[in-house]
Design a protein around this motif. Sequence first.
Motif, PDB file in Angstrom:
ATOM      1  N   ALA A 141       0.862  -1.216  -0.035  1.00 38.62           N
ATOM      2  CA  ALA A 141       0.124  -0.078  -0.158  1.00 38.62           C
ATOM      3  C   ALA A 141       0.799   1.472   0.100  1.00 38.62           C
ATOM      4  CB  ALA A 141      -0.842   0.091   1.102  1.00 38.62           C
ATOM      5  N   LEU A 142       2.041   1.092   0.231  1.00 34.78           N
ATOM      6  CA  LEU A 142       3.005   2.206   0.436  1.00 34.78           C
ATOM      7  C   LEU A 142       3.211   3.174  -0.831  1.00 34.78           C
ATOM      8  CD1 LEU A 142       4.640   4.018   2.370  1.00 34.78           C
ATOM      9  CD2 LEU A 142       6.612   2.586   1.772  1.00 34.78           C
ATOM     10  N   PRO A 143       3.281   2.627  -2.087  1.00 36.39           N
ATOM     11  CA  PRO A 143       3.232   3.730  -3.116  1.00 36.39           C
ATOM     12  C   PRO A 143       2.115   4.123  -3.512  1.00 36.39           C
ATOM     13  CG  PRO A 143       4.015   1.141  -3.665  1.00 36.39           C
ATOM     14  CD  PRO A 143       3.404   1.327  -2.177  1.00 36.39           C
ATOM     15  N   PHE A 144       1.030   3.743  -3.155  1.00 27.72           N
ATOM     16  CA  PHE A 144      -0.194   4.399  -3.400  1.00 27.72           C
ATOM     17  C   PHE A 144      -0.592   5.628  -2.239  1.00 27.72           C
ATOM     18  CE2 PHE A 144      -1.244  -0.062  -4.792  1.00 27.72           C
ATOM     19  CZ  PHE A 144      -1.490   0.190  -6.034  1.00 27.72           C
ATOM     20  N   ALA A 145      -0.299   5.258  -1.143  1.00 24.63           N
ATOM     21  CA  ALA A 145      -0.264   6.566   0.038  1.00 24.63           C
ATOM     22  C   ALA A 145       0.883   7.438  -0.480  1.00 24.63           C
ATOM     23  CB  ALA A 145      -0.077   5.801   1.081  1.00 24.63           C
ATOM     24  N   THR A 146       2.020   7.116  -0.946  1.00 26.79           N
ATOM     25  CA  THR A 146       2.862   8.061  -1.153  1.00 26.79           C
ATOM     26  C   THR A 146       2.538   8.974  -2.411  1.00 26.79           C
ATOM     27  OG1 THR A 146       4.590   6.601  -0.351  1.00 26.79           O
ATOM     28  CG2 THR A 146       5.185   8.403  -1.589  1.00 26.79           C
ATOM     29  N   LEU A 147       1.896   8.570  -3.253  1.00 28.92           N
ATOM     30  CA  LEU A 147       1.656   9.226  -4.314  1.00 28.92           C
ATOM     31  C   LEU A 147       0.373  10.165  -4.134  1.00 28.92           C
ATOM     32  CD1 LEU A 147       1.755   6.603  -7.315  1.00 28.92           C
ATOM     33  CD2 LEU A 147       3.260   8.512  -6.961  1.00 28.92           C
ATOM     34  N   ILE A 148      -0.335   9.814  -3.091  1.00 30.28           N
ATOM     35  CA  ILE A 148      -1.509  10.728  -2.726  1.00 30.28           C
ATOM     36  C   ILE A 148      -0.920  11.793  -1.710  1.00 30.28           C
ATOM     37  CG2 ILE A 148      -3.526  10.846  -1.208  1.00 30.28           C
ATOM     38  CD1 ILE A 148      -4.293   7.823  -2.125  1.00 30.28           C
ATOM     39  N   ILE A 149      -0.260  11.568  -1.097  1.00 30.44           N
ATOM     40  CA  ILE A 149       0.414  12.439  -0.164  1.00 30.44           C
ATOM     41  C   ILE A 149       1.396  13.411  -0.710  1.00 30.44           C
ATOM     42  CG2 ILE A 149       1.999  12.811   1.918  1.00 30.44           C
ATOM     43  CD1 ILE A 149       0.708  10.424   3.109  1.00 30.44           C
ATOM     44  N   MET A 150       2.161  13.020  -1.693  1.00 28.09           N
ATOM     45  CA  MET A 150       2.869  13.862  -2.694  1.00 28.09           C
ATOM     46  C   MET A 150       2.105  14.756  -3.483  1.00 28.09           C
ATOM     47  SD  MET A 150       6.217  11.611  -3.803  1.00 28.09           S
ATOM     48  CE  MET A 150       6.654  12.776  -4.912  1.00 28.09           C
ATOM     49  N   THR A 151       0.876  14.353  -3.788  1.00 27.14           N
ATOM     50  CA  THR A 151       0.009  15.245  -4.748  1.00 27.14           C
ATOM     51  C   THR A 151      -0.548  16.227  -3.880  1.00 27.14           C
ATOM     52  OG1 THR A 151      -0.581  13.375  -6.021  1.00 27.14           O
ATOM     53  CG2 THR A 151      -2.104  15.221  -6.162  1.00 27.14           C
ATOM     54  N   VAL A 152      -0.918  15.950  -2.480  1.00 25.38           N
ATOM     55  CA  VAL A 152      -1.379  16.917  -1.680  1.00 25.38           C
ATOM     56  C   VAL A 152      -0.274  17.993  -1.141  1.00 25.38           C
ATOM     57  CG1 VAL A 152      -2.599  17.235   0.625  1.00 25.38           C
ATOM     58  CG2 VAL A 152      -3.494  15.431  -0.807  1.00 25.38           C
ATOM     59  N   MET A 153       0.741  17.246  -1.168  1.00 24.44           N
ATOM     60  CA  MET A 153       1.980  18.351  -0.734  1.00 24.44           C
ATOM     61  C   MET A 153       2.270  19.402  -1.787  1.00 24.44           C
ATOM     62  SD  MET A 153       4.319  15.768   1.611  1.00 24.44           S
ATOM     63  CE  MET A 153       5.655  16.864   1.609  1.00 24.44           C
ATOM     64  N   SER A 154       2.102  18.738  -3.083  1.00 24.74           N
ATOM     65  CA  SER A 154       2.431  19.774  -4.023  1.00 24.74           C
ATOM     66  C   SER A 154       1.724  21.022  -4.320  1.00 24.74           C
ATOM     67  CB  SER A 154       2.477  19.136  -5.404  1.00 24.74           C
ATOM     68  OG  SER A 154       0.950  18.753  -5.798  1.00 24.74           O
ATOM     69  N   SER A 155       0.456  21.011  -3.566  1.00 18.52           N
ATOM     70  CA  SER A 155      -0.389  22.194  -3.584  1.00 18.52           C
ATOM     71  C   SER A 155       0.160  23.099  -2.583  1.00 18.52           C
ATOM     72  CB  SER A 155      -1.823  21.741  -3.466  1.00 18.52           C
ATOM     73  OG  SER A 155      -2.034  21.207  -2.284  1.00 18.52           O
ATOM     74  N   PHE A 156       0.946  22.629  -1.527  1.00 19.10           N
ATOM     75  CA  PHE A 156       1.316  23.479  -0.371  1.00 19.10           C
ATOM     76  C   PHE A 156       2.436  24.488  -0.687  1.00 19.10           C
ATOM     77  CE2 PHE A 156       3.833  24.217   3.430  1.00 19.10           C
ATOM     78  CZ  PHE A 156       2.793  24.515   4.379  1.00 19.10           C
ATOM     79  N   GLU A 157       2.242  25.873  -0.292  1.00 18.89           N
ATOM     80  CA  GLU A 157       3.082  26.913  -0.704  1.00 18.89           C
ATOM     81  C   GLU A 157       4.248  26.513   0.585  1.00 18.89           C
ATOM     82  OE1 GLU A 157       3.523  29.249  -2.908  1.00 18.89           O
ATOM     83  OE2 GLU A 157       1.977  28.334  -4.017  1.00 18.89           O
ATOM     84  N   GLY A 158       5.487  26.728  -0.058  1.00 18.18           N
ATOM     85  CA  GLY A 158       6.631  26.445   0.906  1.00 18.18           C
ATOM     86  C   GLY A 158       6.993  27.877   1.525  1.00 18.18           C
ATOM     87  N   ALA A 159       6.208  28.941   0.918  1.00 17.42           N
ATOM     88  CA  ALA A 159       6.409  30.216   1.548  1.00 17.42           C
ATOM     89  C   ALA A 159       5.504  30.370   3.123  1.00 17.42           C
ATOM     90  CB  ALA A 159       5.646  31.301   0.892  1.00 17.42           C
ATOM     91  N   TYR A 160       4.617  29.466   3.356  1.00 15.40           N
ATOM     92  CA  TYR A 160       4.208  29.465   4.824  1.00 15.40           C
ATOM     93  C   TYR A 160       5.184  28.975   5.696  1.00 15.40           C
ATOM     94  CZ  TYR A 160      -0.217  30.124   2.439  1.00 15.40           C
ATOM     95  OH  TYR A 160      -1.315  30.575   1.876  1.00 15.40           O
ATOM     96  N   LEU A 161       5.840  27.875   5.387  1.00 19.09           N
ATOM     97  CA  LEU A 161       7.074  27.469   6.318  1.00 19.09           C
ATOM     98  C   LEU A 161       8.206  28.370   6.331  1.00 19.09           C
ATOM     99  CD1 LEU A 161       7.321  23.530   4.910  1.00 19.09           C
ATOM    100  CD2 LEU A 161       6.235  24.496   7.001  1.00 19.09           C
ATOM    101  N   GLU A 162       8.719  29.042   5.382  1.00 13.73           N
ATOM    102  CA  GLU A 162       9.531  30.021   5.424  1.00 13.73           C
ATOM    103  C   GLU A 162       9.177  31.078   6.469  1.00 13.73           C
ATOM    104  OE1 GLU A 162      12.461  30.864   2.989  1.00 13.73           O
ATOM    105  OE2 GLU A 162      12.241  29.098   2.209  1.00 13.73           O
ATOM    106  N   ALA A 163       8.130  31.466   6.384  1.00 16.51           N
ATOM    107  CA  ALA A 163       7.404  32.577   7.017  1.00 16.51           C
ATOM    108  C   ALA A 163       7.388  32.110   8.652  1.00 16.51           C
ATOM    109  CB  ALA A 163       6.012  32.994   6.909  1.00 16.51           C
ATOM    110  N   ALA A 164       7.072  30.700   8.997  1.00 16.51           N
ATOM    111  CA  ALA A 164       6.875  30.080  10.176  1.00 16.51           C
ATOM    112  C   ALA A 164       8.527  30.030  10.758  1.00 16.51           C
ATOM    113  CB  ALA A 164       6.516  28.910  10.146  1.00 16.51           C
ATOM    114  N   TYR A 165       9.352  29.834   9.869  1.00 15.26           N
ATOM    115  CA  TYR A 165      10.956  29.961  10.462  1.00 15.26           C
ATOM    116  C   TYR A 165      11.260  31.375  10.752  1.00 15.26           C
ATOM    117  CZ  TYR A 165      11.298  25.288   8.292  1.00 15.26           C
ATOM    118  OH  TYR A 165      11.003  23.866   8.015  1.00 15.26           O
ATOM    119  N   LEU A 166      10.906  32.247  10.088  1.00 13.90           N
ATOM    120  CA  LEU A 166      11.197  33.666  10.401  1.00 13.90           C
ATOM    121  C   LEU A 166      10.587  33.949  11.501  1.00 13.90           C
ATOM    122  CD1 LEU A 166      10.978  35.201   6.688  1.00 13.90           C
ATOM    123  CD2 LEU A 166      13.096  34.845   8.147  1.00 13.90           C
TER     124      LEU A 166
END
Length: 194
Positions: A141-166
């Motif tokens: 099941a790991l490949p299927f779950a990984t693809l789904i999570i990577m798809t969801v993660m691709s829509s996340f903006e990395g700028a939010y993490l940068e702002a949290a670090y700042l």
Amino acid sequence: MDRSNTQRSRGALVLMWLFLGAVLLFLYAPLLPPLIHSFRDTEANGLFANYTAILDDPRLMGGVVNTLIIGVAVAVITPLLALAVAQAIREWGKPRLLLSLVLLPLFVPGVSMGVATAIFFKTLDIDPSLLTMIAVQVLWALPFATLIIMTVMSSFEGAYLEAAYLLGSNRFQAFWNIELPHIRPGLGAPRPLL
């Protein structure tokens, strides 16, 4: 002219539905006689005697319990491992290598993978158990779950993490408070109501 095109498209639609109905009938009609015969009155014990007999058989009930245990364990373990793999693919410099290793079980038929892992465990003198079955199911099941999570993660903006670090967050705080709420649907967990 327009009316004849409409009639042709309606005729094509009707033919398509008739073809679909014929295919479904061809596939599911052989299942009807066993289903009907399963409700036979067995020695005057009632209409559902064949189904209630399942509850009386300890081997069958043991199989049902084992299936539930394995299913719950795989449903909990697989998304967490897939999240770790997706994070590693994003953070490390070798995304193709990691993704290729994780997706490899997709290209192996399930029966072949089951036999191969059984031989692998036998070679290592590991007896079959719930843990070995969970390991094989997670691996499948790991490949299927990984693809789904990577798809969801691709829509996340990395700028939010940068702002949290700042603003002084460490990596865990930024992930837990910023990224996880955004990617939670990919993990199979709905957003909290509050």
